[in-house]
Write a protein that holds these residues in place. Structure first.
Motif, PDB file in Angstrom:
ATOM      1  N   LYS A 176      22.860  90.919 -30.581  1.00 55.02           N
ATOM      2  CA  LYS A 176      21.496  90.575 -30.553  1.00 55.02           C
ATOM      3  C   LYS A 176      21.230  90.594 -29.006  1.00 55.02           C
ATOM      4  O   LYS A 176      20.161  91.175 -28.525  1.00 55.02           O
ATOM      5  CB  LYS A 176      21.101  89.300 -31.073  1.00 55.02           C
ATOM      6  CG  LYS A 176      21.281  89.339 -32.712  1.00 55.02           C
ATOM      7  CD  LYS A 176      20.799  88.084 -33.409  1.00 55.02           C
ATOM      8  CE  LYS A 176      21.250  88.075 -35.028  1.00 55.02           C
ATOM      9  NZ  LYS A 176      20.841  86.931 -35.687  1.00 55.02           N
ATOM     10  N   ASP A 177      21.744  89.802 -28.116  1.00 51.84           N
ATOM     11  CA  ASP A 177      21.618  89.459 -26.817  1.00 51.84           C
ATOM     12  C   ASP A 177      22.633  89.037 -26.130  1.00 51.84           C
ATOM     13  O   ASP A 177      23.472  88.821 -26.541  1.00 51.84           O
ATOM     14  CB  ASP A 177      20.172  88.564 -26.849  1.00 51.84           C
ATOM     15  CG  ASP A 177      20.565  87.214 -27.482  1.00 51.84           C
ATOM     16  OD1 ASP A 177      21.431  87.137 -27.727  1.00 51.84           O
ATOM     17  OD2 ASP A 177      19.394  86.635 -27.876  1.00 51.84           O
ATOM     18  N   ALA A 178      22.308  88.906 -24.706  1.00 55.89           N
ATOM     19  CA  ALA A 178      23.196  87.992 -23.904  1.00 55.89           C
ATOM     20  C   ALA A 178      22.586  86.812 -23.430  1.00 55.89           C
ATOM     21  O   ALA A 178      21.724  86.907 -22.658  1.00 55.89           O
ATOM     22  CB  ALA A 178      23.734  88.879 -22.840  1.00 55.89           C
ATOM     23  N   ILE A 179      23.300  85.613 -23.309  1.00 54.11           N
ATOM     24  CA  ILE A 179      22.833  84.389 -22.702  1.00 54.11           C
ATOM     25  C   ILE A 179      23.638  84.048 -21.623  1.00 54.11           C
ATOM     26  O   ILE A 179      24.843  84.031 -21.616  1.00 54.11           O
ATOM     27  CB  ILE A 179      22.958  83.396 -23.755  1.00 54.11           C
ATOM     28  CG1 ILE A 179      22.219  83.610 -25.057  1.00 54.11           C
ATOM     29  CG2 ILE A 179      22.362  82.039 -23.253  1.00 54.11           C
ATOM     30  CD1 ILE A 179      22.330  83.076 -26.271  1.00 54.11           C
ATOM     31  N   GLU A 180      23.029  83.835 -20.671  1.00 53.32           N
ATOM     32  CA  GLU A 180      23.798  83.460 -19.236  1.00 53.32           C
ATOM     33  C   GLU A 180      24.208  81.993 -19.442  1.00 53.32           C
ATOM     34  O   GLU A 180      23.653  81.098 -19.861  1.00 53.32           O
ATOM     35  CB  GLU A 180      22.838  83.289 -18.123  1.00 53.32           C
ATOM     36  CG  GLU A 180      23.474  83.222 -16.588  1.00 53.32           C
ATOM     37  CD  GLU A 180      22.594  83.447 -15.395  1.00 53.32           C
ATOM     38  OE1 GLU A 180      23.209  83.253 -14.508  1.00 53.32           O
ATOM     39  OE2 GLU A 180      21.510  84.054 -15.635  1.00 53.32           O
ATOM     40  N   ILE A 181      25.447  81.863 -18.953  1.00 49.62           N
ATOM     41  CA  ILE A 181      26.118  80.494 -19.244  1.00 49.62           C
ATOM     42  C   ILE A 181      25.885  79.774 -17.813  1.00 49.62           C
ATOM     43  O   ILE A 181      25.974  80.236 -16.747  1.00 49.62           O
ATOM     44  CB  ILE A 181      27.610  80.747 -19.135  1.00 49.62           C
ATOM     45  CG1 ILE A 181      28.156  81.421 -20.494  1.00 49.62           C
ATOM     46  CG2 ILE A 181      28.441  79.101 -19.378  1.00 49.62           C
ATOM     47  CD1 ILE A 181      29.535  81.849 -20.557  1.00 49.62           C
ATOM     48  N   ASN A 182      25.423  78.845 -18.033  1.00 48.44           N
ATOM     49  CA  ASN A 182      25.382  77.505 -16.789  1.00 48.44           C
ATOM     50  C   ASN A 182      26.588  77.143 -16.084  1.00 48.44           C
ATOM     51  O   ASN A 182      27.540  76.874 -16.497  1.00 48.44           O
ATOM     52  CB  ASN A 182      24.529  76.369 -17.382  1.00 48.44           C
ATOM     53  CG  ASN A 182      23.851  75.600 -16.234  1.00 48.44           C
ATOM     54  OD1 ASN A 182      24.481  75.330 -15.122  1.00 48.44           O
ATOM     55  ND2 ASN A 182      22.778  74.758 -16.305  1.00 48.44           N
ATOM     56  N   LYS A 183      26.645  77.604 -14.795  1.00 49.91           N
ATOM     57  CA  LYS A 183      27.871  77.399 -14.201  1.00 49.91           C
ATOM     58  C   LYS A 183      28.271  75.903 -14.166  1.00 49.91           C
ATOM     59  O   LYS A 183      29.409  75.706 -13.894  1.00 49.91           O
ATOM     60  CB  LYS A 183      27.547  77.705 -12.830  1.00 49.91           C
ATOM     61  CG  LYS A 183      27.428  79.545 -12.732  1.00 49.91           C
ATOM     62  CD  LYS A 183      27.350  79.969 -11.201  1.00 49.91           C
ATOM     63  CE  LYS A 183      27.433  81.434 -11.333  1.00 49.91           C
ATOM     64  NZ  LYS A 183      27.247  81.981  -9.925  1.00 49.91           N
ATOM     65  N   ASN A 184      27.447  75.142 -14.242  1.00 51.94           N
ATOM     66  CA  ASN A 184      27.612  73.654 -14.283  1.00 51.94           C
ATOM     67  C   ASN A 184      28.406  73.177 -15.524  1.00 51.94           C
ATOM     68  O   ASN A 184      29.366  72.304 -15.568  1.00 51.94           O
ATOM     69  CB  ASN A 184      26.437  72.838 -14.130  1.00 51.94           C
ATOM     70  CG  ASN A 184      25.664  72.736 -12.995  1.00 51.94           C
ATOM     71  OD1 ASN A 184      26.320  73.022 -12.021  1.00 51.94           O
ATOM     72  ND2 ASN A 184      24.320  72.816 -12.937  1.00 51.94           N
ATOM     73  N   GLU A 185      28.418  74.041 -16.615  1.00 49.05           N
ATOM     74  CA  GLU A 185      29.108  74.028 -17.597  1.00 49.05           C
ATOM     75  C   GLU A 185      30.718  74.143 -17.380  1.00 49.05           C
ATOM     76  O   GLU A 185      31.612  73.589 -18.274  1.00 49.05           O
ATOM     77  CB  GLU A 185      28.939  74.919 -19.027  1.00 49.05           C
ATOM     78  CG  GLU A 185      27.381  74.460 -19.549  1.00 49.05           C
ATOM     79  CD  GLU A 185      27.070  75.298 -20.596  1.00 49.05           C
ATOM     80  OE1 GLU A 185      27.897  75.842 -21.401  1.00 49.05           O
ATOM     81  OE2 GLU A 185      25.887  75.708 -20.649  1.00 49.05           O
TER      82      GLU A 185
END
Length: 381
Positions: free
Chosen positions: A177-186
């Motif tokens: 469906k899509d690509a979600i950016e991962i928060n670098k803080n995670e």
């Protein structure tokens, strides 16, 4: 003629295979002269697939995926040679179609990776293309910043998701469906080294500092303390349905996740292994590679191939948990083989490139009944 040793349940392969009275398989053809660079396996519930990628950059369909590819769909990008009984995937055609036949497009492959939904083609210029079986579409993987150079990538044989890092250092969790950016803080602003995806939204990131971060369902990535963090550098990560296996540079193997069939190498319990735990099984070092089936683990060593979990559990007697095949004793010609590819419910044991005319072994294991039966089968192309 190429000799095969087979063991398995026909349930997932009966589309293009025939059973004899003893329930042994008759497989489609493989030419002796083919030099195998890699066998790519994957799949999901009720189907498996295998492709052969050759040194000549040809890609052949080794086993059927009729559950997801109809004959009409096969016609678009697959070339069927009836006289030689082989089906070739014309990857150059779908890449050129995507770029409107631009003659400057990179067509040399760096790697091919499979998951539940399709194949990923990672090119020499670090462009990444995704061929979806169910949608019969080809897309180029790009970041939300429209960056096309993909520097790190990972998925899993039964996953419909994937993880990647672009040239700008941004990380993403992608799907059909899509690509979600991962928060670098995670991931504590760490630099990802390995990505892995299991089924059912379980994803793993291991950074260059050997820290492991796990994302379950729709939660954020969470740091998980591990003993291997300070032990040795991680050199590989593989995923099954719901378990992860990690290989370290010092040849230690760790695993965590579902352990119902002891696939994590923890034999005194079937409870989920929540933190990476070192396998205590004696192994003949060096370890060449690791891989996972749905609920099994395979460790390929220089002189043996070790199977743990689903391969060995038997409904009548579940006491046997580890099986070791000594390459010079158990199976004729097994010493020729140096590679294993895993699908959800089977293994393919083969030799990369060199001397393939002497050996190609398609080794399928009965995962449903969990009983191993061998048969010598010959097939020609």
């Amino acid at each position: 003629m190429t000799q095969l040793v087979l063991a398995g349940d026909h349930t997932y392969f009966k589309g293009l295979m025939k059973l004899n009275e003893k329930q042994n398989f008759t497989l489609q053809i493989i030419p002796e002269e083919i030099k195998i660079k890699k066998i790519i396996s994957g799949g999901a519930y009720r189907y498996d697939y295998n492709f052969i990628w050759t040194e000549e950059n040809k890609i052949y369909l080794l086993s059927p995926i009729t559950k997801i590819l109809s004959k009409d769909k096969l016609k678009k990008y697959f070339i069927e040679n009836v006289s030689e009984n082989k089906i070739e995937l014309d990857y150059k055609k779908f890449i050129l179609d995507l770029h409107y036949n631009d003659e400057h497009v990179e067509l040399e492959i760096k790697d091919i990776i499979g998951n539940a939904a399709g194949l990923f083609f990672w090119m020499k210029n670090n462009y990444l293309y995704y061929f979806s079986f169910s949608k019969e579409t080809v897309t180029q993987i790009k970041s939300l910043h429209q960056l096309k150079i993909i520097t790190k990538f990972g998925t899993g044989i039964m996953a419909d998701s994937y993880l990647f890092k672009d040239e700008g250092g941004n990380c993403y969790l992608g799907s059909d469906k899509d690509a979600i950016e991962i928060n670098k803080n995670e991931i504590d602003n760490g630099d990802p080294l390995f990505f892995g995806c299991c089924s059912d939204h379980l994803n793993t990131i291991i950074t260059k500092k050997n820290k492991i971060y796990v994302k379950k369902s729709y939660h954020s990535f969470t740091y998980t303390e591990s003993k291997f963090e300070k032990e040795s550098r991680v050199i590989d990560l593989k995923c099954g349905f719901r378990h992860n296996v990690i290989l370290l540079e010092n040849q230690s193997v760790y695993a965590f996740g579902f352990n119902l069939l002891h696939q994590c190498g923890v034999f005194d319990s079937t409870e989920e292994v929540k933190v990476p735990t070192k396998l205590t099984i004696p192994l003949k070092l060096p370890i060449l590679s690791i891989c996972c089936t749905s609920r099994g683990t395979c460790i390929v060593c220089n002189d043996e191939i070790v199977f743990i979990g689903e391969l060995l559990e038997n409904e009548e007697n579940n006491t046997k948990r580890v099986s070791t095949y000594l390459k010079d004793k158990n199976v004729d010609k097994l010493n020729y083989f140096n590679s294993v590819s895993c699908g959800p419910w089977h293994y393919v044991i083969y030799r990369k490139s060199e001397n393939i005319s002497k050996a190609l072994e398609y080794f399928m294991l009965n995962m449903r009944k969990r009983v191993v039966q061998f048969s010598d089968v010959t097939f020609t192309w």
